[in-house]
Design a protein around this motif. Structure first.
Motif, PDB file in Angstrom:
ATOM      1  N   THR A  84      -1.406  -0.062   9.412  1.00  0.00           N
ATOM      2  CA  THR A  84      -2.787  -0.268   8.962  1.00  0.00           C
ATOM      3  C   THR A  84      -3.755   0.544   9.813  1.00  0.00           C
ATOM      4  O   THR A  84      -4.662   1.201   9.290  1.00  0.00           O
ATOM      5  CB  THR A  84      -3.159  -1.761   9.023  1.00  0.00           C
ATOM      6  OG1 THR A  84      -2.242  -2.508   8.219  1.00  0.00           O
ATOM      7  CG2 THR A  84      -4.567  -1.993   8.512  1.00  0.00           C
ATOM      8  N   LYS A 213      -2.791   1.758   1.016  1.00  0.00           N
ATOM      9  CA  LYS A 213      -3.662   0.615   1.327  1.00  0.00           C
ATOM     10  C   LYS A 213      -3.444  -0.527   0.327  1.00  0.00           C
ATOM     11  O   LYS A 213      -3.442  -1.705   0.708  1.00  0.00           O
ATOM     12  CB  LYS A 213      -5.122   1.067   1.318  1.00  0.00           C
ATOM     13  CG  LYS A 213      -5.513   1.915   2.512  1.00  0.00           C
ATOM     14  CD  LYS A 213      -6.795   2.672   2.303  1.00  0.00           C
ATOM     15  CE  LYS A 213      -7.975   1.779   2.051  1.00  0.00           C
ATOM     16  NZ  LYS A 213      -9.222   2.550   1.865  1.00  0.00           N
ATOM     17  N   ILE A 216      -0.209  -2.308   1.239  1.00  0.00           N
ATOM     18  CA  ILE A 216      -0.400  -3.134   2.440  1.00  0.00           C
ATOM     19  C   ILE A 216      -1.176  -4.398   2.085  1.00  0.00           C
ATOM     20  O   ILE A 216      -0.819  -5.507   2.510  1.00  0.00           O
ATOM     21  CB  ILE A 216      -1.123  -2.333   3.540  1.00  0.00           C
ATOM     22  CG1 ILE A 216      -0.211  -1.225   4.082  1.00  0.00           C
ATOM     23  CG2 ILE A 216      -1.569  -3.249   4.678  1.00  0.00           C
ATOM     24  CD1 ILE A 216      -0.894  -0.290   5.065  1.00  0.00           C
TER      25      ILE A 216
END
Length: 310
Positions: A84, A213, A216
């Motif tokens: 991240t 993203k 995640i």
């Protein structure tokens, strides 16, 4: 006075109805938005992940004398927090240095012992060659990492000072990445090419930053919803089927990602281990389902060197 009270009461009912309507509409909007964010487009079924895993063993490892590779040796673990932070770092670099970073590539490598690995590099589109070209920055110099080439050359004085190449064990310099890349060519591409000549041999899989993203966010939400202690993402090598409809992706190497709890890959929200979903080390079980609803596996990235139509 009574009429005024009735008017105010009527107004109150109108306002209450209005705000309730707005609240309901917002709630529905949030639910739709949540649903849109919940399942990224490239989530694949558990059975599909198992098939990719099986194909890698039968069509690659077994063909080049590496059929005894253990399940544990096939997994490359990335810490979720570190991954991240890395994506956020790439977005910051794109802004601060005015570089059109389009995404990141999982570039294939192998260590000195011949174990496969992958490392992440930022990419920008190479318009002349029409593919997503990886790069890094060292000592203020922009260095391209042309994974369409067979071998790459090391640079003088290569150091890790921008943290743009992320491996499962930390950040790499350009030269360290080149060494892994070239070792993969020697240990995995050339032995396979000698038996199965192809127009291209995959050396990287690309995803946009938004796709990474989204994935995640997806597994973090699943972790919250199902009380799963997801700590990272496991990367596995896979191979597509020989379906002619896949065109140049047919029998091509790829990668798939899945959530990990304490470095144990899980394939769904029931905490079922990928290792337990596979029998005899690499075959999908007969009762494997094709249900994607609770799958935590991710695939369908762009291959590089790219098929002509990719």
């Amino acid at each position: 006075m009574k009429k005024k009270m009735i008017s105010f009461a009527s107004l109150g009912l109108v306002c209450a109805t209005f705000f309730l309507s707005c609240e309901t509409e917002n709630q529905h909007y949030e639910e739709r938005l949540d649903a849109a964010l919940e399942v990224p487009e490239k989530i694949i079924s558990n059975a599909k992940a198992a098939t990719l895993f099986q194909n890698d063993h039968t069509t690659r490892l077994s063909q080049i004398g590496k059929e005894t590779t253990s399940f544990e040796e096939k997994s490359i673990y990335f810490d979720l927090q570190e991954l991240t932070k890395y994506v956020n770092h790439l977005e910051s670099v794109a802004v601060s240095r005015n570089i059109p970073i389009t995404g990141a590539s999982f570039v294939f490598g192998a260590d000195a012992n011949g174990k496969r690995t992958v490392f992440l590099m930022p990419s920008t589109r190479n318009a002349s060659l029409d593919y997503q070209e990886s790069f890094t920055i060292e000592n203020g110099q922009f260095l391209t990492f042309k994974h369409i080439d067979q071998y790459l050359k090391v640079k003088p004085n290569s150091v890790t000072n921008e943290n743009l190449i992320l491996s499962s064990n930390g950040y790499l310099s350009f030269n360290e990445a080149v060494t892994l890349f070239n070792t993969y060519e020697i240990n995995y591409i050339q032995p396979f090419a000698a038996k199965t000549p192809k127009e291209y041999y995959t050396k990287a899989v690309w995803y946009s930053l938004d796709e990474i993203k989204a994935y995640i966010s997806y597994i973090k939400k699943k972790a919250t919803d199902h009380d799963i202690a997801i700590t990272g993402i496991d990367v596995f090598f896979g191979v597509y089927d020989t379906n002619p409809n896949l065109e140049l992706k047919s029998n091509a190497q790829t990668l798939f990602l899945t959530a990990s709890i304490q470095k144990h890959a899980i394939i769904n929200t029931e905490n079922e281990l990928l290792k337990n979903y596979i029998q005899n080390g690499f075959f999908a079980k007969d009762d494997a389902t094709d249900d994607e609803d609770e799958s935590l596996a991710y695939n369908l990235g762009h291959l590089s060197p790219p098929p002509k139509n990719n």
